[in-house]
Motif scaffolding. Structure first.
Motif, PDB file in Angstrom:
ATOM      1  N   THR A  34       0.838  -1.196   0.000  1.00  0.00           N
ATOM      2  CA  THR A  34       0.000   0.000   0.000  1.00  0.00           C
ATOM      3  C   THR A  34       0.877   1.252   0.000  1.00  0.00           C
ATOM      4  OG1 THR A  34      -1.667  -1.202   1.253  1.00  0.00           O
ATOM      5  CG2 THR A  34      -1.892   1.187   1.157  1.00  0.00           C
ATOM      6  N   PRO A  37       4.524   8.610  -4.049  1.00  0.00           N
ATOM      7  CA  PRO A  37       4.009   7.496  -3.248  1.00  0.00           C
ATOM      8  C   PRO A  37       5.022   6.362  -3.144  1.00  0.00           C
ATOM      9  CG  PRO A  37       2.412   8.162  -4.910  1.00  0.00           C
ATOM     10  CD  PRO A  37       3.683   8.900  -5.202  1.00  0.00           C
ATOM     11  N   THR A  73       1.870   5.150   0.098  1.00  0.00           N
ATOM     12  CA  THR A  73       1.295   6.357   0.691  1.00  0.00           C
ATOM     13  C   THR A  73       2.168   7.545   0.323  1.00  0.00           C
ATOM     14  OG1 THR A  73       2.533   6.006   2.738  1.00  0.00           O
ATOM     15  CG2 THR A  73       0.296   5.132   2.654  1.00  0.00           C
TER      16      THR A  73
END
Length: 109
Positions: free
Chosen positions: A9, A32, A11
């Protein structure tokens, strides 16, 4: 969850603030990256620790992991449903008593 969050994931993190033409402050974000990529970039792990983590991630399929997490979440909801229904049956939820609140909320939207 930790595997999906830390390894799959990405971020964005705020790295700076800039002032716009109208005097407002705006955050500037970096590109990211997953938490694992950030740890690798920081070079705080030993080579053995990096290899161990890389081996752990290499055998994980993100799609299968997401399916497993969803299945577990569904099971948890099913377990909670019985308890929730028991509580609402005991309290005899009266929707008429909630109607003024519902009316007030629908007017504000």
């Amino acid at each position: 969850m930790s595997l999906r969050l830390n390894f799959f994931t990405p971020t964005r993190k705020p790295i700076d603030y800039v002032t716009t033409a109208n005097g407002r402050r705006r955050r500037v974000y970096d590109n990211p990256k997953t938490p694992w990529q950030r740890v690798q970039d920081a070079k705080i792990l030993t080579r053995a620790q990096t290899n161990t983590a890389s081996k752990r991630v290499a055998g994980v399929n993100p799609a299968d992991l997401t399916r497993q997490i969803t299945a577990i979440q569904t099971q948890l909801c099913e377990h909670a449903r019985a308890k929730t229904e028991t509580l609402t049956d005991k309290r005899a939820l009266d929707l008429e008593s909630l109607q003024p609140s519902i009316n007030r909320l629908t007017k504000t939207r």
